[in-house]
Design an enzyme around this catalytic site. Structure first.
Site, PDB file in Angstrom:
ATOM      1  N   TYR A   1       0.818  -1.214   0.000  1.00 31.55           N
ATOM      2  CA  TYR A   1       0.000   0.000   0.000  1.00 31.55           C
ATOM      3  C   TYR A   1       0.855   1.268   0.000  1.00 31.55           C
ATOM      4  O   TYR A   1       0.327   2.365   0.153  1.00 31.55           O
ATOM      5  CB  TYR A   1      -0.923   0.031   1.225  1.00 31.55           C
ATOM      6  CG  TYR A   1      -2.084  -0.930   1.158  1.00 31.55           C
ATOM      7  CD1 TYR A   1      -2.037  -2.066   0.372  1.00 31.55           C
ATOM      8  CD2 TYR A   1      -3.230  -0.693   1.904  1.00 31.55           C
ATOM      9  CE1 TYR A   1      -3.095  -2.960   0.332  1.00 31.55           C
ATOM     10  CE2 TYR A   1      -4.305  -1.570   1.863  1.00 31.55           C
ATOM     11  CZ  TYR A   1      -4.233  -2.706   1.072  1.00 31.55           C
ATOM     12  OH  TYR A   1      -5.288  -3.571   1.036  1.00 31.55           O
ATOM     13  N   ASP A  16      -2.174 -17.418   5.808  1.00 30.69           N
ATOM     14  CA  ASP A  16      -3.267 -18.273   5.319  1.00 30.69           C
ATOM     15  C   ASP A  16      -3.740 -19.223   6.424  1.00 30.69           C
ATOM     16  O   ASP A  16      -4.940 -19.413   6.635  1.00 30.69           O
ATOM     17  CB  ASP A  16      -2.876 -19.042   4.039  1.00 30.69           C
ATOM     18  CG  ASP A  16      -1.434 -19.507   4.036  1.00 30.69           C
ATOM     19  OD1 ASP A  16      -0.711 -19.233   5.016  1.00 30.69           O
ATOM     20  OD2 ASP A  16      -1.024 -20.156   3.063  1.00 30.69           O
ATOM     21  N   LYS A  29       4.050 -14.021   5.818  1.00 31.08           N
ATOM     22  CA  LYS A  29       4.185 -15.092   4.830  1.00 31.08           C
ATOM     23  C   LYS A  29       5.695 -15.211   4.562  1.00 31.08           C
ATOM     24  O   LYS A  29       6.163 -15.109   3.417  1.00 31.08           O
ATOM     25  CB  LYS A  29       3.388 -14.697   3.565  1.00 31.08           C
ATOM     26  CG  LYS A  29       3.248 -15.773   2.538  1.00 31.08           C
ATOM     27  CD  LYS A  29       2.147 -16.765   2.834  1.00 31.08           C
ATOM     28  CE  LYS A  29       2.126 -17.849   1.773  1.00 31.08           C
ATOM     29  NZ  LYS A  29       1.234 -18.963   2.100  1.00 31.08           N
ATOM     30  N   ASP A  31      -5.394  -5.247   6.468  1.00 29.97           N
ATOM     31  CA  ASP A  31      -6.633  -4.767   5.873  1.00 29.97           C
ATOM     32  C   ASP A  31      -7.619  -5.924   5.703  1.00 29.97           C
ATOM     33  O   ASP A  31      -8.795  -5.839   6.083  1.00 29.97           O
ATOM     34  CB  ASP A  31      -6.295  -4.134   4.505  1.00 29.97           C
ATOM     35  CG  ASP A  31      -7.410  -3.265   3.992  1.00 29.97           C
ATOM     36  OD1 ASP A  31      -8.379  -3.018   4.739  1.00 29.97           O
ATOM     37  OD2 ASP A  31      -7.323  -2.806   2.836  1.00 29.97           O
TER      38      ASP A  31
END
Ligand code: NAD
Length: 362
Positions: free
Chosen positions: A125, A224, A191, A248
């Site tokens: 972002y 995940d 991740k 987000d």
């Protein structure tokens, strides 16, 4: 001493929610000096096309605290988002979104009580993007090829910067928040198995900060896996700290666990100020109809009271909101079993009911 607070009513449903929230906060007995400032598309013509005039930013910087209604970002007009500009100018790097179950809200879960801490200045972002087919994109793709990697010639590219300094300050913030609010555990989300130099750095720095804050439990989760576990066993988590994009997405997932946007407050903390606002937007179709639910903005006011160390008032307002929700009578359409329920009340009636519960006449 009165607390000086910048109040930005916003647009769409914002002004009605701000008025309802101000009435509730004033009725706690806490003394506020409201510095009302207007921003958004409605005022930009008066300020040379600027939707966020300097005097609004100066007011927030001076007071250090703002309560803000939602502000519309018109689509496809080249209009700079007031929310993004505010975040950038005031370096509001820490977004906090509590997601808590309230009795009486329709949801598949009970007893969810999560705090999502989202880094808000870095990651995908950051706004560093190269359009497919542009000269810059070609140049970048050539540079990448020269350095031994391959990107298709017709790719658009968004850059994901995650820095040591940016990670350190948000993870430290999460630990401080956990400690100040009596929370038991911080989970760093990433991740790192795939993105070794961005998320890998995030995890490494998070672990370093955790060692310096050994009085609060720490663990990490791959994003995940976290999403699946949140849906299966949300009670296993407490404070989550995440880079911008995952933050987000996961904060919306968590809002879904507790019944949606109606009761989702938010806070943005920075080096210069703290800005409190609901998670939802300006819902323009309901503007001026005394229809929208003011509770997310009121709960943002509760977060502000806690920030101002007005703990007793914060507890009382939160309890009053929880009681009104549990009774299910003086609530807006979105909290009724069906959306066209004729017993739904208006925005200002919700404020009246909560003020009644607070037991103070204004
Ligand atoms: P939105 O949250 O404004 O509305 C989506 C739908 O949710 C609405 O149509 C309505 O059905 C419901 N809803 C939202 N808030 C509600 C409330 N308080 N009470 C009852 N129902 C409510 O999202 P959107 O339509 O995607 O965005 C509208 C505008 O708001 C856009 O211009 C967007 O940029 C802006 N926005 C601003 C902020 C902010 O100021 N921080 C945040 C999100 C969106």
């Amino acid at each position: 001493m009165a607390h000086s607070v910048t109040l930005i009513p916003g647009d769409g449903i914002g002004p009605e929610l701000a008025e309802a929230t101000r009435r509730v906060l004033d009725s706690t007995g806490v003394d506020f000096e409201w510095d009302v400032q207007h921003a958004g598309a409605d005022v930009m013509d008066q300020h040379g096309g600027n939707p966020l005039p300097d005097h609004v930013l100066e007011s927030i910087a001076r007071n250090g605290v703002a309560l803000k209604g939602p502000i519309t970002t018109p689509v496809g007009t080249g209009f700079r988002s007031v929310n993004v500009t505010l975040r950038k100018t005031l370096d509001l790097y820490g977004q906090v979104r509590p997601c808590k179950s309230y009795q009486g809200v329709r949801s598949r879960y009970e007893d969810v009580d999560l705090i999502v801490v989202r880094e808000a200045t870095e990651d995908l972002y950051a706004g560093i993007e190269f359009e497919e087919g542009s000269e810059d994109a070609h140049e970048l793709i050539e540079w990448i090829e020269r350095h031994g990697a391959h990107v298709r010639a017709d790719a658009g590219i968004s850059i994901k910067p995650i820095s040591i300094a940016g990670t350190r300050r948000i993870v430290e913030f999460a630990f401080d928040y956990a400690r100040r609010n009596g929370r038991r555990k911080v989970t760093a989300v990433h991740k790192a198995n795939i993105m070794k130099f961005s998320d890998g750095l995030w995890l490494r720095v998070a672990r370093e900060v955790a060692e310096e804050n050994a009085d609060v439990e720490f663990e990490d989760r791959i994003v995940d896996n976290l999403c699946m576990q949140l849906v299966q066993r949300p009670d296993e988590y407490d404070v989550l700290v995440l880079p911008n994009l995952y933050g987000d997405i996961v904060s919306d997932l968590c809002a879904g666990l507790v019944g949606g946007l109606g009761l989702a407050p938010g806070a943005n903390f920075g080096t210069k100020a703290a800005v409190f606002e609901p998670t939802h937007g300006s819902a323009p179709k309901y503007a001026g109809q005394n229809k929208a639910n003011p509770m997310a903005m009121m709960l943002s006011g509760v977060l502000m009271l806690r920030h101002l160390e007005e703990t007793d008032a914060a507890d009382r307002v939160e309890r009053a909101i929880a009681d009104v929700v549990a009774e299910g009578e003086s609530v807006t359409y979105d909290m009724k079993p069906s959306r066209d329920d004729p017993t739904a009340v208006g925005t200002s009636d919700v404020a009246d009911a909560i003020i009644d519960k607070l037991g103070v006449t204004v």
